[in-house]
Scaffold this motif. Structure first.
Motif, PDB file in Angstrom:
ATOM      1  N   LEU A  72     -51.751 -21.706   2.521  1.00 34.53           N
ATOM      2  CA  LEU A  72     -52.954 -22.468   2.182  1.00 34.53           C
ATOM      3  C   LEU A  72     -54.062 -21.579   1.607  1.00 34.53           C
ATOM      4  O   LEU A  72     -55.245 -21.732   1.932  1.00 34.53           O
ATOM      5  N   GLN A  73     -53.671 -20.674   0.725  1.00 36.05           N
ATOM      6  CA  GLN A  73     -54.649 -19.842   0.038  1.00 36.05           C
ATOM      7  C   GLN A  73     -55.234 -20.624  -1.145  1.00 36.05           C
ATOM      8  O   GLN A  73     -54.531 -21.332  -1.859  1.00 36.05           O
ATOM      9  N   ALA A  74     -56.526 -20.486  -1.347  1.00 36.43           N
ATOM     10  CA  ALA A  74     -57.189 -21.174  -2.446  1.00 36.43           C
ATOM     11  C   ALA A  74     -56.757 -20.564  -3.778  1.00 36.43           C
ATOM     12  O   ALA A  74     -56.251 -19.439  -3.823  1.00 36.43           O
ATOM     13  N   PRO A  75     -56.941 -21.308  -4.883  1.00 35.49           N
ATOM     14  CA  PRO A  75     -56.602 -20.752  -6.197  1.00 35.49           C
ATOM     15  C   PRO A  75     -57.324 -19.429  -6.460  1.00 35.49           C
ATOM     16  O   PRO A  75     -58.519 -19.294  -6.199  1.00 35.49           O
ATOM     17  N   SER A  76     -56.577 -18.481  -6.993  1.00 31.85           N
ATOM     18  CA  SER A  76     -57.117 -17.146  -7.244  1.00 31.85           C
ATOM     19  C   SER A  76     -56.297 -16.497  -8.352  1.00 31.85           C
ATOM     20  O   SER A  76     -55.376 -17.117  -8.917  1.00 31.85           O
ATOM     21  N   GLU A  85     -48.538 -25.022   2.469  1.00 32.23           N
ATOM     22  CA  GLU A  85     -48.580 -24.735   3.915  1.00 32.23           C
ATOM     23  C   GLU A  85     -47.572 -23.679   4.330  1.00 32.23           C
ATOM     24  O   GLU A  85     -47.692 -23.115   5.414  1.00 32.23           O
ATOM     25  N   LEU A  86     -46.605 -23.386   3.479  1.00 34.34           N
ATOM     26  CA  LEU A  86     -45.621 -22.343   3.779  1.00 34.34           C
ATOM     27  C   LEU A  86     -45.840 -21.080   2.957  1.00 34.34           C
ATOM     28  O   LEU A  86     -44.989 -20.183   2.967  1.00 34.34           O
ATOM     29  N   GLY A  87     -46.966 -21.012   2.271  1.00 35.17           N
ATOM     30  CA  GLY A  87     -47.287 -19.824   1.501  1.00 35.17           C
ATOM     31  C   GLY A  87     -46.595 -19.742   0.156  1.00 35.17           C
ATOM     32  O   GLY A  87     -46.639 -18.686  -0.489  1.00 35.17           O
ATOM     33  N   ASP A 264     -59.047 -30.044   3.708  1.00 37.36           N
ATOM     34  CA  ASP A 264     -59.518 -28.657   3.633  1.00 37.36           C
ATOM     35  C   ASP A 264     -58.875 -27.881   2.491  1.00 37.36           C
ATOM     36  O   ASP A 264     -59.459 -26.899   2.011  1.00 37.36           O
ATOM     37  N   SER A 265     -57.683 -28.275   2.072  1.00 38.99           N
ATOM     38  CA  SER A 265     -56.945 -27.561   1.016  1.00 38.99           C
ATOM     39  C   SER A 265     -56.619 -28.559  -0.098  1.00 38.99           C
ATOM     40  O   SER A 265     -55.484 -29.023  -0.223  1.00 38.99           O
TER      41      SER A 265
END
Length: 302
Positions: A72-76, A85-87, A264-265
Motif C-alpha cells: 500500500l505504498q502511494a504513487p512515487s 495490499e501485497l506490495g 486510505d489507499s
C-alpha cells in the motif's frame, strides 16, 4: 517523350498492384484520424496494444512478486501507480492486465461475429420456419440482461478466465444476429440477388458471396461498440470473483481486492478503474467513428 512515358509506366503499375482492401483501410484510418473523438479512440487502443505487446519491456516490476514491506505504498518514482495490499506494483499489473483485456476482446469477437452473422443471414435469407426458430432462440437470449446471463453461465461452468470468455460470447451474439437479419431482409430482394439466382447460384453461395460482404460493415461497427460492454462485463465478473482468478492481474479483480483499502489507499482502485474507463470509452468513440467512415455519404463528401 518516349523516355517520359516509359518512366511513368512503372509507377502506374505499382499503384495498380496495391490491393483494394489496403486502399480502403488507409482511407478509413485517415477519416478516423481527422475526427478528434475517433482519433482519441484510435490512440487509446494503440496504447493498449503497445502496452500488451511490450509489457515485459515497459513493466518496472514483476506483476506477481509480493513485497509485504512495501504494501500500500502511494504513487512515487519507484512505483508509478503505487502498490497493492501485497506490495505488488500496480503499474506493472495494469500493463500485464491489458493482455487479459485483449484476450477477452479478440476471442469474444472471433466467436461472436461469425455466430451472429451466420444466424442472422440464414434467418433473414430463408425466412419461414428457419427464421421463426432462430429468432425465437435469439429473443430468449435477449430477454435476459447480459451480465445476469453471463453470471448464470459462469456459475454453471465454474469461475475461470476461459469460462468467462465462453459465457460472455454466449450472451453477446444475439444483437449481431438481429442486425445481420435486418440487413439480409433488405438485400435479399435486390436485383443482383435475383440475377444470381437466375444464373443458378445456390443459396449457400449467395449468402456467402453476396449477402455476407454487404453485412460486414454494419456487423463490424456493432462489434466495436459491443466491446465496451464486453470489457465492462468481464470486469464485473472479475470483480465478483467469477472471471480471471488470482493472481492474474485482471482489472476488475484488482478493483475487487483494492476496494477494502480505497478510503486510505485510493490508488488501488483508481488506476484500474481509469484503465477500464479509458478503454471502454475508446471503443465507443471508435465505433462512432467507424459508423461515419463506412457511411457512403460521408465517404463521398471526403
Amino acid at each position: 517523350m518516349t523516355m517520359t512515358t516509359a518512366s511513368r509506366t512503372p509507377d502506374r503499375r505499382k499503384s495498380a498492384r496495391v490491393p483494394q482492401s489496403l486502399i480502403v483501410a488507409r482511407n478509413i484510418l485517415t477519416f478516423l484520424l481527422r475526427n478528434p473523438t475517433s482519433a482519441f479512440g484510435v490512440a487509446v487502443l494503440a496504447v493498449l496494444l503497445a502496452g500488451a505487446l511490450l509489457a515485459p519491456v515497459l513493466a518496472t516490476h514483476d506483476p506477481y512478486v509480493q513485497d509485504l514491506r512495501n504494501a500500500l505504498q502511494a504513487p512515487s518514482a519507484a512505483h508509478f501507480f503505487g502498490t497493492d495490499e501485497l506490495g505488488r506494483d500496480i503499474y506493472s499489473r495494469i500493463l500485464y492486465g491489458s493482455r487479459i483485456t485483449l484476450t477477452f476482446i479478440t476471442l469474444v469477437s472471433v466467436i461472436v461475429g461469425p455466430i451472429g452473422l451466420l444466424v442472422g443471414t440464414v434467418s433473414g435469407y430463408y425466412g419461414g420456419w428457419a427464421d421463426t426458430v432462430l429468432m425465437r432462440v435469439t429473443d430468449i437470449f435477449l430477454s435476459f440482461p447480459s451480465l445476469i446471463l453471463s453470471l448464470a453461465f459462469v456459475a454453471a461452468l465454474g469461475p475461470s478466465l476461459n469460462n468467462a470468455i465462453i459465457a460472455i460470447s454466449l450472451t453477446a451474439w444475439p444483437p449481431i444476429a438481429r442486425l445481420a437479419r435486418a440487413e439480409t431482409l433488405t438485400f435479399r430482394s435486390a436485383d443482383y440477388i435475383a440475377a444470381a439466382r437466375l444464373q443458378g447460384a445456390s443459396s449457400r453461395r449467395i449468402i456467402w458471396r453476396s449477402i455476407v460482404p454487404m453485412c460486414m460493415p454494419s456487423v463490424l461497427i456493432r462489434l466495436t461498440l459491443n466491446m465496451a460492454t464486453v470489457i465492462l462485463t468481464a470486469a464485473g465478473l472479475g470483480f465478483l470473483g467469477l472471471g480471471a482468478q488470482p493472481p492474474l492481474p485482471e482489472w476488475g479483480a484488482m478493483i475487487a481486492t483494492g476496494r477494502r483499502y480505497m478510503i486510505d489507499s485510493w490508488w488501488t482502485v483508481t488506476f484500474p478503474g481509469l484503465a477500464i474507463l479509458c478503454v471502454s470509452l475508446a471503443f465507443n468513440l471508435l465505433g462512432d467513428g467507424l459508423r461515419d467512415a463506412l457511411d457512403p455519404k460521408q465517404m463521398n463528401r471526403k
